[in-house]
Motif scaffolding. Structure first.
Motif, PDB file in Angstrom:
ATOM      1  N   PHE A  46       0.828  -1.204   0.000  1.00 55.45           N
ATOM      2  CA  PHE A  46       0.000   0.000   0.000  1.00 55.45           C
ATOM      3  C   PHE A  46       0.862   1.254   0.000  1.00 55.45           C
ATOM      4  CE2 PHE A  46      -2.104   3.429   2.333  1.00 55.45           C
ATOM      5  CZ  PHE A  46      -3.204   3.631   1.519  1.00 55.45           C
ATOM      6  N   PHE A  47       1.798   1.344   0.939  1.00 58.06           N
ATOM      7  CA  PHE A  47       2.625   2.554   1.016  1.00 58.06           C
ATOM      8  C   PHE A  47       3.533   2.703  -0.200  1.00 58.06           C
ATOM      9  CE2 PHE A  47       1.584   2.523   5.574  1.00 58.06           C
ATOM     10  CZ  PHE A  47       1.152   3.828   5.684  1.00 58.06           C
ATOM     11  N   GLY A  48       4.029   1.592  -0.722  1.00 58.02           N
ATOM     12  CA  GLY A  48       4.922   1.682  -1.876  1.00 58.02           C
ATOM     13  C   GLY A  48       4.206   2.024  -3.163  1.00 58.02           C
ATOM     14  N   LEU A  49       3.109   1.303  -3.465  1.00 59.63           N
ATOM     15  CA  LEU A  49       2.452   1.455  -4.761  1.00 59.63           C
ATOM     16  C   LEU A  49       1.373   2.534  -4.787  1.00 59.63           C
ATOM     17  CD1 LEU A  49       2.089  -2.318  -5.711  1.00 59.63           C
ATOM     18  CD2 LEU A  49       3.842  -0.701  -6.441  1.00 59.63           C
ATOM     19  N   VAL A  50       0.682   2.733  -3.678  1.00 57.20           N
ATOM     20  CA  VAL A  50      -0.432   3.675  -3.684  1.00 57.20           C
ATOM     21  C   VAL A  50      -0.008   5.071  -3.224  1.00 57.20           C
ATOM     22  CG1 VAL A  50      -2.723   4.131  -2.721  1.00 57.20           C
ATOM     23  CG2 VAL A  50      -2.082   1.814  -3.348  1.00 57.20           C
ATOM     24  N   ILE A  51       0.998   5.152  -2.376  1.00 58.85           N
ATOM     25  CA  ILE A  51       1.401   6.460  -1.863  1.00 58.85           C
ATOM     26  C   ILE A  51       2.736   6.918  -2.458  1.00 58.85           C
ATOM     27  CG2 ILE A  51       2.060   7.730   0.219  1.00 58.85           C
ATOM     28  CD1 ILE A  51      -0.024   6.075   1.708  1.00 58.85           C
ATOM     29  N   LEU A  52       3.772   6.131  -2.307  1.00 60.24           N
ATOM     30  CA  LEU A  52       5.117   6.570  -2.698  1.00 60.24           C
ATOM     31  C   LEU A  52       5.305   6.662  -4.217  1.00 60.24           C
ATOM     32  CD1 LEU A  52       7.636   7.466  -1.290  1.00 60.24           C
ATOM     33  CD2 LEU A  52       8.472   5.131  -1.354  1.00 60.24           C
ATOM     34  N   LEU A  53       4.812   5.689  -4.966  1.00 60.05           N
ATOM     35  CA  LEU A  53       4.988   5.709  -6.424  1.00 60.05           C
ATOM     36  C   LEU A  53       4.329   6.930  -7.076  1.00 60.05           C
ATOM     37  CD1 LEU A  53       6.142   4.312  -8.914  1.00 60.05           C
ATOM     38  CD2 LEU A  53       4.034   2.990  -9.054  1.00 60.05           C
ATOM     39  N   PRO A  54       3.067   7.261  -6.781  1.00 64.31           N
ATOM     40  CA  PRO A  54       2.503   8.480  -7.393  1.00 64.31           C
ATOM     41  C   PRO A  54       3.213   9.774  -6.966  1.00 64.31           C
ATOM     42  CG  PRO A  54       0.754   7.083  -6.561  1.00 64.31           C
ATOM     43  CD  PRO A  54       2.032   6.496  -6.080  1.00 64.31           C
ATOM     44  N   VAL A  55       3.676   9.820  -5.719  1.00 61.84           N
ATOM     45  CA  VAL A  55       4.392  11.014  -5.262  1.00 61.84           C
ATOM     46  C   VAL A  55       5.707  11.157  -6.021  1.00 61.84           C
ATOM     47  CG1 VAL A  55       5.621  12.017  -3.299  1.00 61.84           C
ATOM     48  CG2 VAL A  55       3.324  11.109  -2.989  1.00 61.84           C
ATOM     49  N   LEU A  56       6.458  10.081  -6.156  1.00 57.65           N
ATOM     50  CA  LEU A  56       7.724  10.138  -6.895  1.00 57.65           C
ATOM     51  C   LEU A  56       7.492  10.450  -8.370  1.00 57.65           C
ATOM     52  CD1 LEU A  56       9.677   7.156  -5.315  1.00 57.65           C
ATOM     53  CD2 LEU A  56      10.078   9.595  -4.990  1.00 57.65           C
ATOM     54  N   HIS A  57       6.440   9.876  -8.936  1.00 59.00           N
ATOM     55  CA  HIS A  57       6.123  10.157 -10.341  1.00 59.00           C
ATOM     56  C   HIS A  57       5.825  11.642 -10.537  1.00 59.00           C
ATOM     57  CE1 HIS A  57       4.481   9.785 -14.343  1.00 59.00           C
ATOM     58  NE2 HIS A  57       3.393  10.409 -13.926  1.00 59.00           N
ATOM     59  N   THR A  58       5.057  12.219  -9.634  1.00 54.79           N
ATOM     60  CA  THR A  58       4.726  13.642  -9.730  1.00 54.79           C
ATOM     61  C   THR A  58       5.962  14.515  -9.557  1.00 54.79           C
ATOM     62  OG1 THR A  58       2.535  13.169  -8.851  1.00 54.79           O
ATOM     63  CG2 THR A  58       3.263  15.455  -8.798  1.00 54.79           C
ATOM     64  N   LEU A  59       6.848  14.135  -8.648  1.00 54.06           N
ATOM     65  CA  LEU A  59       8.049  14.939  -8.414  1.00 54.06           C
ATOM     66  C   LEU A  59       9.047  14.866  -9.558  1.00 54.06           C
ATOM     67  CD1 LEU A  59       8.677  14.223  -4.626  1.00 54.06           C
ATOM     68  CD2 LEU A  59       7.785  16.311  -5.659  1.00 54.06           C
ATOM     69  N   THR A  60       9.079  13.743 -10.269  1.00 51.74           N
ATOM     70  CA  THR A  60      10.059  13.587 -11.349  1.00 51.74           C
ATOM     71  C   THR A  60       9.493  13.898 -12.717  1.00 51.74           C
ATOM     72  OG1 THR A  60       9.526  11.236 -11.582  1.00 51.74           O
ATOM     73  CG2 THR A  60      11.329  11.825 -10.087  1.00 51.74           C
ATOM     74  N   LYS A  61       8.217  14.271 -12.800  1.00 51.18           N
ATOM     75  CA  LYS A  61       7.591  14.573 -14.081  1.00 51.18           C
ATOM     76  C   LYS A  61       8.188  15.865 -14.635  1.00 51.18           C
ATOM     77  CE  LYS A  61       2.842  14.941 -15.700  1.00 51.18           C
ATOM     78  NZ  LYS A  61       1.480  14.928 -15.211  1.00 51.18           N
ATOM     79  N   PRO A  62       8.597  15.878 -15.902  1.00 49.32           N
ATOM     80  CA  PRO A  62       9.197  17.097 -16.444  1.00 49.32           C
ATOM     81  C   PRO A  62       8.161  18.212 -16.577  1.00 49.32           C
ATOM     82  CG  PRO A  62       8.998  15.432 -18.149  1.00 49.32           C
ATOM     83  CD  PRO A  62       8.576  14.798 -16.866  1.00 49.32           C
TER      84      PRO A  62
END
Length: 138
Positions: A46-62
């Protein structure tokens, strides 16, 4: 850099979401085995796929460049774009916008039409401008 190392580096740079998700799934499976607590598996997933992955994706999006020449509402005709912008800013009212648009369309050169038998260009442009005006009013 060798072929395999180059491929691995490219995959990590461009497909890091897949690699991250695979690591989270592996950590979720290993967590109950290491801790002896069954509830660590859904917790890690839950924390890895539902919380951390979208946050990292948003932070690294150009961040897209704000290039005024490549706006999605640009028509390629600078006079029409300037007229639309003046109407959108409220510099001219709807009647003056229509009058200036008619004048622009009357002076349009016949060479700019790809296929003259394809319909009336004036009506197509007027319909596009009408839709744009409705969108601006909303």
């Amino acid at each position: 850099m060798t072929g395999l190392a180059h491929r691995v580096a490219w995959n990590l740079r461009h497909r890091w979401r897949r690699v991250f998700a695979l690591c989270v799934v592996g950590a979720g499976v290993a967590a109950p085995l290491l801790t002896g607590l069954w509830w660590t598996l859904p917790l890690v997933w839950f924390f890895g796929l539902v919380i951390l992955l979208p946050v990292l994706h948003t932070l690294t999006k150009p961040v897209p460049d704000d290039d005024p020449d490549e706006r999605e509402d640009a028509t390629g005709d600078p006079a029409l774009d300037a007229l639309r912008e003046r109407y959108a800013n409220g510099d001219i009212d709807e009647r003056e916008f229509e009058r200036k648009l008619d004048r622009l369309l009357e002076t349009e050169d016949a060479e700019t039409v790809a296929d003259p038998g394809d319909g009336d260009v004036t009506d197509r442009v007027r319909e596009g401008v009408r839709r744009e005006m409705e969108r601006l009013r909303e």
